[in-house]
Design an enzyme around this catalytic site. Structure first.
Site, PDB file in Angstrom:
ATOM      1  N   LYS A 176      36.262  33.412  28.822  1.00 53.14           N
ATOM      2  CA  LYS A 176      35.409  34.267  29.669  1.00 53.14           C
ATOM      3  C   LYS A 176      35.781  35.719  29.347  1.00 53.14           C
ATOM      4  CE  LYS A 176      33.985  36.553  33.304  1.00 53.14           C
ATOM      5  NZ  LYS A 176      33.894  37.910  32.763  1.00 53.14           N
ATOM      6  N   GLU A 230      48.883  38.778  32.579  1.00 53.35           N
ATOM      7  CA  GLU A 230      49.237  40.070  31.969  1.00 53.35           C
ATOM      8  C   GLU A 230      48.425  41.112  32.722  1.00 53.35           C
ATOM      9  OE1 GLU A 230      51.581  40.260  29.940  1.00 53.35           O
ATOM     10  OE2 GLU A 230      51.691  38.387  28.834  1.00 53.35           O
ATOM     11  N   GLU A 278      47.523  53.456  38.312  1.00 56.09           N
ATOM     12  CA  GLU A 278      47.027  53.287  36.946  1.00 56.09           C
ATOM     13  C   GLU A 278      45.644  53.926  36.816  1.00 56.09           C
ATOM     14  OE1 GLU A 278      45.740  49.349  35.584  1.00 56.09           O
ATOM     15  OE2 GLU A 278      46.857  49.677  33.739  1.00 56.09           O
ATOM     16  N   CYS A 315      46.967  48.965  28.124  1.00 58.63           N
ATOM     17  CA  CYS A 315      47.868  48.663  29.249  1.00 58.63           C
ATOM     18  C   CYS A 315      49.262  49.230  29.015  1.00 58.63           C
ATOM     19  CB  CYS A 315      47.947  47.157  29.452  1.00 58.63           C
ATOM     20  SG  CYS A 315      48.443  46.291  27.951  1.00 58.63           S
TER      21      CYS A 315
END
Ligand code: NAD
Length: 486
Positions: free
Chosen positions: A183, A257, A390, A291
């Site tokens: 996906k 993750e 973030e 990331c």
């Protein structure tokens, strides 16, 4: 030179179930947009529960078919062939990745596509050289562990490195003998749509690799499906918590993750040329949408002024714009929604008293597309939102520090714990400080230097579990211990 005006490629994206491209049962679609031009790239099948179910049943049936009886060598050769075919179609894949994400074409080629192929090469080799645990218990027994595939694995991925991250999961999942339902992110559906064709050409049997496009609900349907045995997810921390809840009733194995707010710690004795070169990359490569980007920079007081001067000077030289220009360093942000999120953080930084050393602005010459100039913010408090949250864009904060203790305290005062970079020529300090940083990955005098055998992943709210080498196999396999009495 290829420029955006010459690139007209559009593509509709279908699901891929049991070896065939198919539409959604309800025939619904959504639009995929080019973030560099705001033009439509194509229609994408909108997967719903019944489409996820079809894909899962296909994967389940395939897990007891031809795939199961292939020898290790046959499976390894098939996986290696996927890598070869990715490289054969490198130009096409790189162009699609750039159209979908807005990242520079040279970067798509060098990082996304090459590394995607390498994921298959690495695991094709690794799977043939792995041993298993065995213990001889005096003259009583021999105990040995055998690895079996987990079964049907759902692979749910984000938009920042679409093909690279999907293959980072797909390659070990296949190497371990699983069947999968992929996906991809709704924002970047194109390269996954080509990847399934490549898998089929490489000889992966029908039903082993399935693909369902869609939004968050599609991922949620996969996460809660009773016939899915494991979910490997990369994405936002908040999505990870939703997946954990959805997967709980069926007790799936989970690999997460998640997000990061990674520190880049620079001591005054570091090699400044090296620091500047690498910090430009770790701050702004891929529009800061990695990331692992070092988005909060801490610089020892003695070096601070010199660092800011050199860092700002270099940042001002970075070209922002058309992803198809070879000299573009910062392309478009991935979507309108993400662009607006980054702009909101720039506003927050202003309100919190931040000083913009450079950037803080939209790249205005682009009338269309989501361009933000690389931005360096100083003067923020350690608790400012832009220092703690973030942003995932071309925005970094820089804070001076006096002592090792002080910087460690600030570095570890975070919910996140993905990665960190540490710059010093003092080896004792390097090993002492790196051991105290609460992160899954610490780079000393470098950034994003990877060896696929090493454990990759985050601690705290940055993830659960590790990927890479044996760690990937630990996730994608179940162990059975066999005891043979002597
Ligand atoms: P996201 O969490 O919004 O989406 C990721 C995927 O999850 C998409 O495919 C999305 O459709 C799906 N999804 C959304 N809601 C879901 C739900 N309720 N159930 C199941 N699936 C659902 O993340 P994003 O915005 O695409 O990606 C950016 C994030 O990814 C950042 O936080 C970044 O740090 C993180 N990331 C982490 C790593 C890592 O290795 N730790 C690598 C890349 C990106």
């Amino acid at each position: 030179m290829t420029t955006m005006s010459h690139v007209k490629k559009t593509m509709n994206c279908s699901h891929f179930i049991n070896g065939a491209y198919v539409q959604s049962e309800k025939n619904q679609t959504f639009e995929n947009m080019n973030p560099a031009t705001e033009e439509k790239l194509g229609d994408v099948a909108l997967g719903q529960k019944e489409d996820v179910d079809r894909a899962v049943q296909s994967a389940k049936a395939a897990s007891s078919g031809k795939w199961k009886v292939m020898t290790l060598k046959e499976r390894s050769n098939t996986i290696r062939k996927i890598g070869d075919l990715i490289l054969e179609r490198k130009d096409e894949l790189a162009m699609l990745e750039t159209l979908d994400t807005g990242k520079p074409l040279w970067l798509s080629k060098k990082v996304d596509i090459d590394r995607a192929a390498n994921n298959f090469y690495f695991f094709a080799d690794y799977m043939t050289s792995m041993g298993t645990e065995a213990y001889q218990q005096d003259d009583v027994a021999i105990h040995y562990a055998i690895r079996k595939p987990v079964g049907v694995v759902g692979l749910i991925n984000p938009w920042n490195l679409p093909l690279f991250l999907m293959t980072w999961k797909l390659a070990p999942a296949l190497a371990a003998g699983n069947t999968v339902v992929m996906k991809p992110s709704e924002i970047t559906p194109m390269t996954a749509t080509v990847l399934v064709d490549i898998c089929q050409q490489a000889g992966i049997p029908d039903g082993v690799v399935n693909l369902v496009h869609g939004l968050g609900e599609t991922g949620a349907a996969l996460s809660s499906h009773p016939d899915v045995d494991a979910i490997a997810f990369t994405g936002e921390t908040v999505t990870g918590t939703a997946i954990m809840k959805a997967a709980a009733p069926t007790l799936k194995k989970l690999s997460f993750e998640l997000g990061g707010k990674n520190p880049n710690i620079i001591f005054a004795d570091a090699d400044l040329d090296d620091v500047i070169d690498t910090t430009i990359r770790s701050s702004f490569i891929n529009q800061g949408e990695v990331c692992l980007c070092g988005s909060r920079i801490y610089v020892e007081e003695d070096l601070y002024e010199r660092f800011i001067e050199r860092f700002v000077e270099r940042t001002k030289t970075l070209k922002v714009g058309d992803p198809f220009n070879e000299d573009t360093y910062v392309g478009a942000l991935v979507s309108k929604e993400h662009y607006e999120k980054v702009l909101r953080y720039l506003d927050i930084a202003k309100k919190e008293g931040g000083q913009f050393e450079t950037g803080g602005t939209i790249a205005n010459e682009h009338k269309k597309g989501y361009y933000v100039n690389p931005t360096i913010i100083t003067g923020l408090d350690k608790d400012a939102r832009c220092v703690r949250e973030e942003i995932f864009g071309p925005v970094v904060t820089v804070i001076p520090f006096k002592t090792e203790e002080e910087v460690l305290k600030q570095v570890n005062d975070s919910h996140y714990g993905l990665s960190a970079s540490l710059w010093t020529t003092n080896i004792k300090r390097a090993t002492r400080v790196s051991a105290q940083i609460e992160a899954g990955i610490v780079w000393i005098n470098t950034w994003f230097l990877r060896d696929l055998r090493t454990p990759f992943g985050g601690m705290k709210h940055s993830g659960i579990g590790r990927e890479g080498g044996v760690h990937s196999f630990d996730f994608y396999t179940e162990l059975t211990n066999v005891t043979l009495k002597l």
